[in-house]
Design a protein around this motif. Sequence first.
Motif, short mmCIF file in Angstrom:
data_model
loop_
_atom_site.label_atom_id
_atom_site.label_comp_id
_atom_site.label_asym_id
_atom_site.label_seq_id
_atom_site.Cartn_x
_atom_site.Cartn_y
_atom_site.Cartn_z
N SER A 183 37.55 28.95 27.96
CA SER A 183 37.73 28.44 29.32
C SER A 183 38.69 27.26 29.32
N SER A 184 38.45 26.32 28.45
CA SER A 184 39.34 25.17 28.44
C SER A 184 40.69 25.54 27.83
N ALA A 185 40.68 26.54 26.92
CA ALA A 185 41.94 26.96 26.31
C ALA A 185 42.88 27.54 27.36
N ALA A 186 42.32 28.16 28.38
CA ALA A 186 43.16 28.78 29.42
C ALA A 186 44.01 27.74 30.14
N SER A 187 43.56 26.49 30.15
CA SER A 187 44.33 25.46 30.83
C SER A 187 45.59 25.09 30.06
N SER A 188 45.57 25.34 28.75
CA SER A 188 46.75 24.98 27.96
C SER A 188 47.49 26.20 27.42
N SER A 189 46.89 27.37 27.52
CA SER A 189 47.55 28.58 27.01
C SER A 189 47.97 29.47 28.19
N PRO A 190 49.26 29.59 28.45
CA PRO A 190 49.71 30.46 29.54
C PRO A 190 49.25 31.89 29.35
N ALA A 191 49.19 32.35 28.11
CA ALA A 191 48.80 33.74 27.87
C ALA A 191 47.34 33.96 28.27
N LEU A 192 46.48 33.05 27.84
CA LEU A 192 45.07 33.18 28.18
C LEU A 192 44.86 33.02 29.69
N PHE A 193 45.58 32.06 30.24
CA PHE A 193 45.50 31.83 31.69
C PHE A 193 45.89 33.12 32.42
N ALA A 194 46.99 33.74 32.01
CA ALA A 194 47.48 34.95 32.69
C ALA A 194 46.47 36.08 32.57
N ALA A 195 45.93 36.24 31.37
CA ALA A 195 45.00 37.34 31.14
C ALA A 195 43.74 37.18 31.99
N ARG A 196 43.27 35.97 32.04
CA ARG A 196 42.02 35.76 32.79
C ARG A 196 42.25 35.78 34.29
N LEU A 197 43.43 35.35 34.72
CA LEU A 197 43.74 35.43 36.15
C LEU A 197 43.84 36.89 36.58
N ARG A 198 44.41 37.69 35.71
CA ARG A 198 44.53 39.12 35.99
C ARG A 198 43.15 39.76 36.15
N HIS A 199 42.25 39.32 35.29
CA HIS A 199 40.86 39.81 35.33
C HIS A 199 40.22 39.47 36.69
N VAL A 200 40.45 38.25 37.14
CA VAL A 200 39.92 37.83 38.45
C VAL A 200 40.58 38.64 39.56
N ALA A 201 41.89 38.80 39.48
CA ALA A 201 42.63 39.48 40.55
C ALA A 201 42.10 40.89 40.76
N ARG A 202 41.77 41.53 39.66
CA ARG A 202 41.23 42.88 39.76
C ARG A 202 39.92 42.88 40.55
N GLN A 203 39.05 41.93 40.23
CA GLN A 203 37.77 41.85 40.95
C GLN A 203 37.98 41.56 42.43
N VAL A 204 38.93 40.68 42.72
CA VAL A 204 39.18 40.32 44.13
C VAL A 204 39.73 41.53 44.88
N ALA A 205 40.68 42.22 44.28
CA ALA A 205 41.32 43.35 44.96
C ALA A 205 40.34 44.47 45.24
N GLU A 206 39.30 44.55 44.43
CA GLU A 206 38.34 45.64 44.60
C GLU A 206 37.19 45.28 45.54
N ALA A 207 37.25 44.10 46.14
CA ALA A 207 36.13 43.67 46.98
C ALA A 207 35.90 44.64 48.15
N ARG A 208 36.98 45.12 48.75
CA ARG A 208 36.87 46.14 49.81
C ARG A 208 38.05 47.12 49.63
N PRO A 209 37.80 48.41 49.83
CA PRO A 209 38.83 49.38 49.45
C PRO A 209 39.82 49.83 50.53
N THR A 210 39.48 49.73 51.79
CA THR A 210 40.31 50.44 52.78
C THR A 210 41.53 49.65 53.24
N ALA A 211 41.35 48.41 53.61
CA ALA A 211 42.49 47.62 54.11
C ALA A 211 43.43 47.31 52.96
#
Length: 459
Positions: A183-211
Amino acid sequence: MSLHLENLPRTIYVERVAGETLAEHGREACADTAPAEREAPVGGLAAPSCGGSASANLLAAPRVVMIDQRRLPGELAWISTDDWRQVVDAVKTLAVRGAPAIGVAGAAAVMLAAFELAAGRSLAPAGNCDASRPAAEGRNTPVSAEEHGGATQVTAEKYDELPSSAGTRDDAAHQVAPGDEASSAASSSPALFAARLRHVARQVAEARPTAVNLSWAVGRALETALEALKAGDTPQQAAEALYKLTEALIAEDEAANRAIGANGAALLRPLAQAKGASLNILTHCNAGSLATAFYGTALGVVYAAAEEGLVARVYADETRPVGQGARLTAWELARAGVPVTLICDNMAASLMAQGRIDAVVVGADRIAANGDAANKIGTLGVAVLARHFGVPFFVAAPESTRDGSCATGTDIPIEQRSATEVLPSPIEGVEVFNPAFDVTPAALIAAIVTEKGVWKPEH
Ligand SMILES: CSC[C@@H](O)[C@@H](O)C(=O)COP(=O)(O)O
């Protein structure tokens, strides 16, 4: 009629809390009940801030402020949070709803997650944010943005696209234990930050499917962050870029809605001239200011036309089962000073048969390449009636609602919602069918109005 758009509250916005960093700022969400009247920073009413003014230093805690639409019309209350999970929860539970509004909320959720990561905080899922996505049924089956993979979607490629210095997706995104070192490594590692942000984005995008606006906006957010990292920005700078993007999306949406309004009013003008009087307009669900950053799509057309004196009255379908028409559209129009009559969903035919409806204007949640349009369940029935009684049926939506990757409406995923929305207490032996949307074929649509102009799919 004199319009009072200044009485309309802003559905969703972002703010910074001066003098506090994210690390210092409390994580709890606060729900504020709005005062009856309050000046907003830029038009419309805004919620009281959870604290501080809008001046911000780098990493001052951003918050997302949303009207809790579940509590309308009884109470005008806001959810204010710095937790992306609460934004996802608000989308799933319809606290914030309407295609353009959930698009903004999606981008805002990614932005909050970016700040959380950039501050070295844990990204462990919380609440029901990881709850399984809504089920889809029937021919309109694909649900997740990733599965759908269309041009305007968050594609799997986008989720998997890593900055050159990054490791694989799995070695980073799935290290999500509370308070762990990653968690703290993500603040200093762009790669870890990107990977974990992508993980979040997937969850957000799947919150509702139609719109499609949700995955579209989440895709823009992810792309913005990844581009920033590729350009050599730190995670903190990437988070700042996402804050600016969220503000830009809000401004873009309002501008698009005002353009939609102007384009739609131009369609209604000849109808009023032919009638020699102002028009009675029927709408379904809420495609108003509440469903957008501000102003609305279908109701944007109403507001623009009303400014010209083209609108006599709006008939609002109550829109079972969740009642967006009764609870939201009727409330919003009355507040804006537009004469409104609330009807039950089964009354539209009778009104049309009596010649009391001059035009139907509705919004959309996703528009296929051929012009088939998904909108709130019940819209199809209204369109069929309108065709039968010779009433023009218009769809108003921003370009972000168009999904060229869906050839026709049968490709549009339809969200199935909880049985309890239809039947609060289950009855033994009774099954409930509760699709949130239906698809109106292009052939029944007189014109689709976007910010770019008017589209007649049949032609
Ligand atoms: C402006 S969004 C299009 C609307 O007409 C409508 O379908 C809608 O509000 C979306 O439904 P909701 O389930 O309330 O999010």
